[in-house]
Design an enzyme around this catalytic site. Structure first.
Site, PDB file in Angstrom:
ATOM      1  CE1 TYR A 160     103.475  16.229  18.195  1.00 44.28           C
ATOM      2  CE2 TYR A 160     104.833  15.901  20.160  1.00 44.28           C
ATOM      3  CZ  TYR A 160     104.156  15.386  19.064  1.00 44.28           C
ATOM      4  OH  TYR A 160     104.153  14.025  18.842  1.00 44.28           O
TER       5      TYR A 160
ATOM      6  CB  SER B  56     103.450  12.716  22.131  1.00 44.77           C
ATOM      7  OG  SER B  56     104.758  13.099  22.458  1.00 44.77           O
TER       8      SER B  56
END
Length: 335
Positions: free
Chosen positions: A152, A127
């Site tokens: 995350y 990501s």
């Protein structure tokens, strides 16, 4: 090829399966259909794939090591696209254990299954969140990413390190892709563009953080799947170790690669909202708020490395992609 796609009922997963099936691959889709967002949307995505004779679905959680190992042994897949993960920056502030289970334990289970079953290439989702509070733009794969601002992001950086380790120790070819704000039809309801659309059509106020002083490198889903499949087709090979004049090692020799995949055209948030208004034919009522914890003001992908590796870079303009999303949204929700 026989390809396993984890997270097949997800947004990127469904589109990736469609792309593989369209060119004749045999696809095994795997998903646990959790309720992080409406599972009906996930089931409806799977319905788009159900008519393909070369697609089969496994209802399975990657955190279940025994079941995952048995599936790999039974299916004998050649390549793996690993997209299953607990997504979302904000959710990680309140549900950290979900990220430990899926993104850490689950990812090790996938690596182990690939290692023990002779998988030719593992492509996995990272990501743009790994860049954290970096201010140098555009973000390049060679930039340091040691200061994540959300759990995350930390789990995605951990995935990159774990994959590299397996490439180094077991010569498992791995390629990580740092996705930049993926959007389009069949998207995720927790993403801002999706919730904005729903609120605008219902006449509700939308929350705009950092008072709108944000920008994102929005990347259309078809560009993402094209990049994923091209990368799948080119497994990295071990490279000879190299050193500079001082004896410092310059590369690691492992069959491991890491690429940004983004549109390389950051769009200011307020411009994005105005484009969405035009696509919907409705005005948005904005509530300007301070920055949220875990968020970053801007993202911007340098995709030169990806372009050199697979001769592809995303190009879909935001106006085109949002128009397609708006058309799908109205059809799916009947608005």
């Amino acid at each position: 090829m026989k390809v396993l796609v984890t997270g097949a009922a997800g947004f990127i997963g469904m589109h990736t399966c469609e792309r593989l099936l369209a060119r004749g691959e045999e696809v095994i889709g795997l998903d646990n259909l959790n309720d992080y967002y409406d599972p009906q949307l996930k089931r409806d995505r799977l319905a788009q794939l159900a008519g393909h004779t070369k697609f089969r679905f496994l209802h399975l959680d990657i955190a279940d090591q025994t079941a995952l190992a048995a599936a790999f042994l039974r299916e004998k897949v050649e390549r793996v696209i690993h997209l299953a993960a607990q997504a979302g920056v904000r959710y990680s502030l309140t549900h950290p254990l979900a990220y430990a289970s899926s993104n850490l334990s689950g990812f090790v289970n996938v690596l182990e299954a690939c290692r023990h079953n002779g998988v030719e290439h593992l492509v996995y989702a990272s990501s743009s969140s790994v860049y954290g509070g970096n201010t140098k733009m555009p973000f390049a794969e060679t930039d340091p990413v040691d200061h994540p601002v959300s759990l995350y992001a930390a789990t995605k950086k951990a995935n990159e390190l774990m994959a590299h380790t397996y490439s180094h120790l077991y010569r498992l070819p791995t390629t990580g892709l740092r996705f930049f704000t993926v959007y389009g039809p069949w998207g995720r309801p927790d993403m801002a563009y999706f919730s904005f659309t729903k609120a605008i059509l219902e006449g509700r106020t939308i929350d705009v953080f950092n008072h709108g002083n944000m920008s994102r490198d929005f990347t259309y889903i078809d560009d993402i799947t094209e990049g994923v499949v091209r990368v799948l087709d080119r497994p990295p090979e071990p490279e000879p170790l190299a050193q500079d004049a001082t004896g410092t090692r310059l590369d690691h020799g492992a069959p491991s690669k890491l690429f940004n995949i983004g549109n390389s055209t950051p769009v200011p948030l307020l411009e994005f909202i105005s484009t969405l208004e035009r696509c919907l034919g409705c005005k948005a009522d904005l509530r300007l708020l301070p920055m949220q914890p875990g968020d970053v003001p801007a993202t911007y992908a340098d995709v030169d490395a990806l372009a050199r590796w697979v001769q592809f870079r995303p190009t879909t303009p935001i106006a085109v992609g949002l128009a397609r999303f708006a058309t799908w949204f109205r059809a799916y929700y009947g608005r």
